[in-house]
Design a protein around this motif. Structure first.
Motif, PDB file in Angstrom:
ATOM      1  N   SER A   1       0.844  -1.193   0.000  1.00  0.00           N
ATOM      2  CA  SER A   1       0.000   0.000   0.000  1.00  0.00           C
ATOM      3  C   SER A   1       0.880   1.244   0.000  1.00  0.00           C
ATOM      4  CB  SER A   1      -0.920   0.000   1.220  1.00  0.00           C
ATOM      5  OG  SER A   1      -0.183   0.319   2.388  1.00  0.00           O
TER       6      SER A   1
ATOM      7  N   ALA B   1      -0.153  -6.752   1.525  1.00  0.00           N
ATOM      8  CA  ALA B   1      -1.278  -7.689   1.409  1.00  0.00           C
ATOM      9  C   ALA B   1      -0.814  -8.926   0.667  1.00  0.00           C
ATOM     10  CB  ALA B   1      -2.456  -7.044   0.694  1.00  0.00           C
TER      11      ALA B   1
ATOM     12  N   VAL C   1      -2.899  -9.219   5.805  1.00  0.00           N
ATOM     13  CA  VAL C   1      -2.260  -7.908   5.683  1.00  0.00           C
ATOM     14  C   VAL C   1      -1.191  -7.807   6.766  1.00  0.00           C
ATOM     15  CG1 VAL C   1      -2.585  -5.414   5.673  1.00  0.00           C
ATOM     16  CG2 VAL C   1      -4.380  -6.901   4.768  1.00  0.00           C
TER      17      VAL C   1
ATOM     18  N   PHE D   1      -4.263  -2.663  -3.469  1.00  0.00           N
ATOM     19  CA  PHE D   1      -4.708  -1.538  -2.657  1.00  0.00           C
ATOM     20  C   PHE D   1      -5.140  -0.385  -3.564  1.00  0.00           C
ATOM     21  CE2 PHE D   1      -2.081  -3.660   0.559  1.00  0.00           C
ATOM     22  CZ  PHE D   1      -2.918  -3.567   1.667  1.00  0.00           C
TER      23      PHE D   1
ATOM     24  N   CYS E   1      -8.689  -2.282   0.239  1.00  0.00           N
ATOM     25  CA  CYS E   1      -7.960  -3.309  -0.501  1.00  0.00           C
ATOM     26  C   CYS E   1      -8.975  -4.080  -1.342  1.00  0.00           C
ATOM     27  CB  CYS E   1      -7.228  -4.251   0.451  1.00  0.00           C
ATOM     28  SG  CYS E   1      -6.320  -5.573  -0.387  1.00  0.00           S
TER      29      CYS E   1
ATOM     30  N   SER F   1     -14.189  -5.784  -1.849  1.00  0.00           N
ATOM     31  CA  SER F   1     -13.346  -4.768  -1.221  1.00  0.00           C
ATOM     32  C   SER F   1     -13.432  -4.928   0.288  1.00  0.00           C
ATOM     33  CB  SER F   1     -13.799  -3.361  -1.619  1.00  0.00           C
ATOM     34  OG  SER F   1     -13.643  -3.159  -3.007  1.00  0.00           O
TER      35      SER F   1
ATOM     36  N   SER G   1      -3.999   2.218   5.335  1.00  0.00           N
ATOM     37  CA  SER G   1      -3.267   1.729   4.159  1.00  0.00           C
ATOM     38  C   SER G   1      -3.053   2.808   3.107  1.00  0.00           C
ATOM     39  CB  SER G   1      -4.011   0.552   3.528  1.00  0.00           C
ATOM     40  OG  SER G   1      -5.294   0.960   3.070  1.00  0.00           O
TER      41      SER G   1
END
Length: 513
Positions: free
Chosen positions: A307, A313, A322, A350, A357, A367, A373
């Motif tokens: 991110s 991730a 994550v 991301f 994410c 999502s 992030s």
């Protein structure tokens, strides 16, 4: 007297088909067969029923017309062909996934591509579906170009370029059967790796093919661009990760990262960290300044992504994990999310400037919220998630004016604009100096001395002048020889008998025992 224009038979046929379709819809909304009014003797009743039948026909036509415009898509069923049976279709055959996805650099728009040809583009700010269409062949990857107006799709045989309305613009046949796509936004270069292990670079502003490199490490579908220096990273089946630039035929860096095939590669926003995942069930974090492992986590991963704030991730099957840096590159699990059982995740990504994410899986995309992030503050001169059409046009013009050349892609972009330091002269070896002295002596001896009159050309004087020429030629080289540690005044001693001819061996000195 007028002349009648000839009617196009194709247009006539289409018109007739639309009329037939409208009649079928009118029948759908009608109330059945009209009553037979000829047998009625009461004229008043007959007129009332005729008026009602007319109103029923008008309402049926109006309903059919409204359905045509307001309900343009009809629900479909499985339609078998020949001896096919509908109950033999499996759910895997009906799914369009797994899905891959990509965001624009400002995070405003998202494009998704299903493995079986489904393409969709969305405005993530208003959650409106901009365009959705079916290419009816395999889709391996999708990538936006410089903005949301154009995007590339790696299809069954070649990559294709589409605009935001789903219209095909170009077919990039020179790339071949592309497996992965990456776009270098500062250089306007579209990079692809095909099934033969060839890495292609094409300039999207001019259409020129910039480079075509053979990796020599076989087929791979693991490719990622480093956002810091625009270097392409490739993961190979032998556990190696190679880094490429357009102007180099050989890789800039070759790293042995895993004891098996590399499954995923991701680069951190600052360009100094790289995450890799392999079949050996390890996720490794690398420091690209030293090319050393700084953290290893025992886990599998099919997809990786960093991110904007440095969270990592990783997806494996239906699980998303994550990781967060706890200090000193010590990445620990920050969040977990498990999808519905049976959903196979294809890619995690991301969204820029948001704590979101996105997950592309076998049934579509989802999502999840990942607090911390995304970058909270954005610079509108760099990326503007809420830009208008006028701002987009201006940014496109500025990007073309500021386009970087392919030569500027390098491991250390800070070298651009600096003066290269002069290289230090390497000291010559003793053998090289001796050879130069011998060449200089031979050249001095071969020079001819001019004949002079009145006794100036005596043999003794001519020999003396030759000796002076030899000394003049040797003098600059003797200083170098002394610096190395040689002794030019020391005479060479006669070596072993075995090194001399038989006629001279009796003059050699015997070694003292």
């Amino acid at each position: 007297m007028g002349i009648a224009a000839a009617e196009d038979p194709k247009e006539t046929k289409n018109h007739q088909n639309s009329l037939d379709e409208m009649e079928m819809k009118v029948v759908k909304f009608s109330r059945g067969k009209a009553a037979n009014l000829a047998a009625l003797r009461d004229k008043k009743l007959k007129g009332q029923l005729a008026g009602k039948e007319k109103l029923i026909g008008i309402s049926a036509k109006a309903a059919a017309q409204a359905e045509k415009w307001f309900l343009p898509i009809e629900g479909g069923y499985l339609e078998p062909e020949g001896l096919e049976k509908t109950y033999r279709y499996t759910q895997q055959e009906l799914e369009l996934g797994p899905y891959t996805l990509e965001y624009t650099s400002n995070g405003r728009y998202m494009i998704v591509g299903g493995r079986k040809g489904h393409i969709g583009m969305m405005d993530m700010l208003s959650m409106d579906l901009i365009k959705e269409f079916q290419v009816r062949e395999t889709v391996r990857d999708v990538a936006f170009l410089h903005n949301e107006q154009l995007f590339a799709v790696a299809q069954k045989k070649y990559p294709y370029i589409y605009n935001r309305h789903g219209t095909e613009i170009h077919c990039l046949k020179e790339h071949g059967k592309a497996l992965k796509l990456q776009f270098l936004d500062k250089h306007f270069l579209l990079a692809s790796i095909n099934s033969f292990g060839q890495l292609h670079y094409q300039d999207m502003s001019t259409g020129e093919m910039i480079a075509n490199h053979r990796t020599g490490l076989g087929r791979t579908d693991v490719m990622r661009v480093n956002p810091y220096n625009a270097v392409i990273g490739l993961g190979h089946a032998g556990g190696k990760v190679t880094m490429w630039k357009p102007t180099s035929v050989k890789p800039l860096v070759t790293m042995l990262c895993h004891n098996g095939p590399v499954k995923a590669v991701a680069f951190e926003r600052g360009g100094h960290l790289m995450a890799t995942a392999g079949v050996d069930k390890k996720i490794k974090i690398w420091d690209l300044r030293k090319y050393e492992v700084v953290h290893t986590h025992p886990a599998r991963a099919e997809s990786l992504d960093f991110s904007q704030k440095g969270l990592l991730a990783a997806s494996n099957g239906s699980l998303v994990e994550v990781y967060r840096d706890a200090g000193g590159h010590d990445y620990k699990i920050y969040m977990k999310h498990r999808m519905v059982k049976g959903y196979q995740i294809g890619k995690v990504l991301f969204r820029p400037y948001e704590d979101i994410c996105s997950i592309g899986h076998s049934m579509g995309f989802s999502s999840i919220l990942v607090p911390g992030s995304g970058e909270a503050n954005f610079d509108t001169f760099v990326e503007n998630p809420v830009e208008t059409a006028k701002q987009r046009r201006e940014r496109e013009v500025h990007a073309l004016l500021n386009k970087l050349q392919p030569e500027t892609v390098m491991l250390n972009p800070n070298m651009i604009g600096n003066v290269r330091q002069p290289k230090k002269k390497e000291k010559k070896t003793k053998k090289e100096v001796e050879e130069e002295i011998e060449d200089a002596v031979e050249a001095a001896k071969s020079t001819k001395v001019k004949n002079k009159t009145k006794g100036r050309s005596k043999p003794s004087k001519r020999a003396k002048k030759k000796e002076e020429e030899v000394l003049r030629a040797k003098r600059p080289l003797l200083d170098q020889y002394k610096e190395i540690g040689g002794n030019p005044e020391k005479k060479q001693r006669v070596g072993d008998k075995a090194e001399l001819p038989k006629a001279l061996q009796r003059f050699a000195k015997n070694k003292q025992s």
